[in-house]
Design an enzyme around this catalytic site. Structure first.
Site, PDB file in Angstrom:
ATOM      1  N   LYS A 115       0.834  -1.215   0.000  1.00  0.00           N
ATOM      2  CA  LYS A 115       0.000   0.000   0.000  1.00  0.00           C
ATOM      3  C   LYS A 115       0.865   1.260   0.000  1.00  0.00           C
ATOM      4  CE  LYS A 115      -4.128  -1.899   0.373  1.00  0.00           C
ATOM      5  NZ  LYS A 115      -5.527  -1.929   0.525  1.00  0.00           N
ATOM      6  N   LYS A 197      -3.532 -11.045  -6.953  1.00  0.00           N
ATOM      7  CA  LYS A 197      -4.825 -11.412  -6.372  1.00  0.00           C
ATOM      8  C   LYS A 197      -5.934 -10.505  -6.912  1.00  0.00           C
ATOM      9  CE  LYS A 197      -5.659  -8.768  -2.191  1.00  0.00           C
ATOM     10  NZ  LYS A 197      -6.409  -8.681  -1.000  1.00  0.00           N
ATOM     11  N   LYS A 200     -10.342  -5.341  -5.029  1.00  0.00           N
ATOM     12  CA  LYS A 200     -11.367  -4.335  -5.345  1.00  0.00           C
ATOM     13  C   LYS A 200     -10.751  -3.015  -5.774  1.00  0.00           C
ATOM     14  CE  LYS A 200     -12.990  -4.372  -0.575  1.00  0.00           C
ATOM     15  NZ  LYS A 200     -12.021  -3.798   0.352  1.00  0.00           N
TER      16      LYS A 200
END
Ligand code: ATP
Ligand code: LTN
Length: 335
Positions: A115, A197, A200
């Protein structure tokens, strides 16, 4: 234990539209386990602000997510479905646990590294201590089991270490939780890049199936999913795109990989991809119908939100008071 049942806690961030990965990796297991445990399912909106959010959008997404938990089959009368930000104990315990967590431990968290790379202009302290808030979520309810996708395993290990460290100093204060990772669906990969992966927050919408995608969109995404030129249905790491589709098919239909491979023996990818699309739609269509129905029941949802926040706060306070006493805070007068 609450009401003679072991405790289950899990949560999801309201950071975007939920994907099939979120459903198969987490939500589906929540439903399977919900009768056996005393369950807390939180919309972790406090975690969401570790990256910049538009306030109105966040509020709307959080409400959608809470409604989706119910639409997917979690009974809000039996399960405590609530917003994390409505229970002040999460932040209070997180502060205390921050003082029992090492910088070195947080530095090793792969989600933080990912992140931080993605949001290089806003590497805030909240992003860094995100796993401590997650540990507080879990430990606040004396949780026994935490159903999550495999990507959260490292955070669960950290939670266990913090709990054990605290218990070693102050006695048996926290239950040390176990992760629950489902057999199928623990990690669903992107349909466009099976090494990544399904997420969203992926910029390419074709890589993810969203729970609110209509039937045609689901079918189109499945048909376009990246596979290989082998042309033969096998379940192997050498064909990662196909393997991912088989995992999706199995998680949606309840079949095993062996059964799926036998079923499509000698057939082309096209036929198989269509079957994958149908198996996904068989799950998503009823969920979407329920969602539409519930969105109209504003009063009912509001009542659930209030009652469950009170219930969560009650159990959170029990742990919190114990912890505050252990670390040496003066007793609180009733205010
Ligand atoms: P973001 O893209 O915003 O980081 P996310 O899609 O990874 O979000 P989270 O809110 O972080 O979703 O995760 C919610 C739950 O879904 C967690 O239990 C997580 O382990 C699970 N999960 C997320 N992605 C997948 C996936 N691709 N396969 C299986 N489980 C997943
Ligand atoms: N970090 C989790 C969301 C989350 C969570 C939790 C999951 C926050 N608190 C407590 C399980 C238990 C994620 O899925 N990204």
């Amino acid at each position: 234990m609450i009401n003679d049942k072991k405790v289950l806690f899990s949560g999801m961030q309201a950071t975007g539209n939920l994907t099939l990965g979120n459903y198969l990796g987490a939500l589906k297991n929540w439903i399977t386990l919900s009768d056996e445990y005393e369950c807390f399912y939180s919309v972790v909106d406090m975690h969401s602000i570790t990256v910049r959010q538009d306030p109105a959008t966040l509020r709307k997404r959080a409400r959608n997510l809470l409604t989706l938990y119910i639409s997917a089959g979690l009974d809000p009368e039996k399960n405590c479905i609530y917003y994390q930000s409505h229970v002040s104990g999460h932040a209070e315990l997180a502060w205390i646990l921050n003082c029992f967590t090492y910088m070195g431990e947080l530095n090793r968290m792969t989600q933080f590294k990912d992140k931080a790379a993605k949001h290089a202009d806003n590497i805030n302290a909240g992003l860094f201590t995100y796993p401590v808030l997650m540990a507080a979520d879990i430990l606040l309810y004396q949780t026994d089991v935490v159903p999550v996708g495999i990507d959260q395993m490292q955070h669960l290990e950290l939670t266990r270490n913090i709990a054990e460290r605290f218990n070693n100093i102050y006695g048996d204060v926290f239950t040390v939780p176990e992760a629950y990772i489902g057999k199928v669906g623990a990690k669903i990969m992107s349909l466009q890049d099976p090494t990544k992966k399904m997420s969203k927050s992926d910029e390419n919408p074709n890589g993810s199936i969203y729970l609110m995608d209509d039937a045609d969109t689901v079918m189109r995404k499945c048909k376009r999913a990246v596979t290989d030129s082998e042309g033969c249905i096998r379940y192997t790491d050498e064909q990662p795109g196909l393997k991912n589709l088989i995992n999706i098919y199995c998680a949606c239909s309840g079949k095993t990989a062996d059964e799926a491979v036998k079923e499509f023996e000698g057939q082309g990818y096209g036929v198989f991809k269509e079957a994958v699309g149908e198996s996904v739609n068989a799950i998503l269509q009823p969920l979407q119908a329920k969602m539409k129905e519930l969105e109209k029941e504003k009063g009912y949802i509001d009542k659930i939100i209030k009652e469950n926040a009170e219930k969560a706060q009650y159990y959170a306070n029990k742990t919190l008071r114990k912890v505050q006493k252990k670390v040496g805070f003066p007793e609180r007068p009733r205010i």
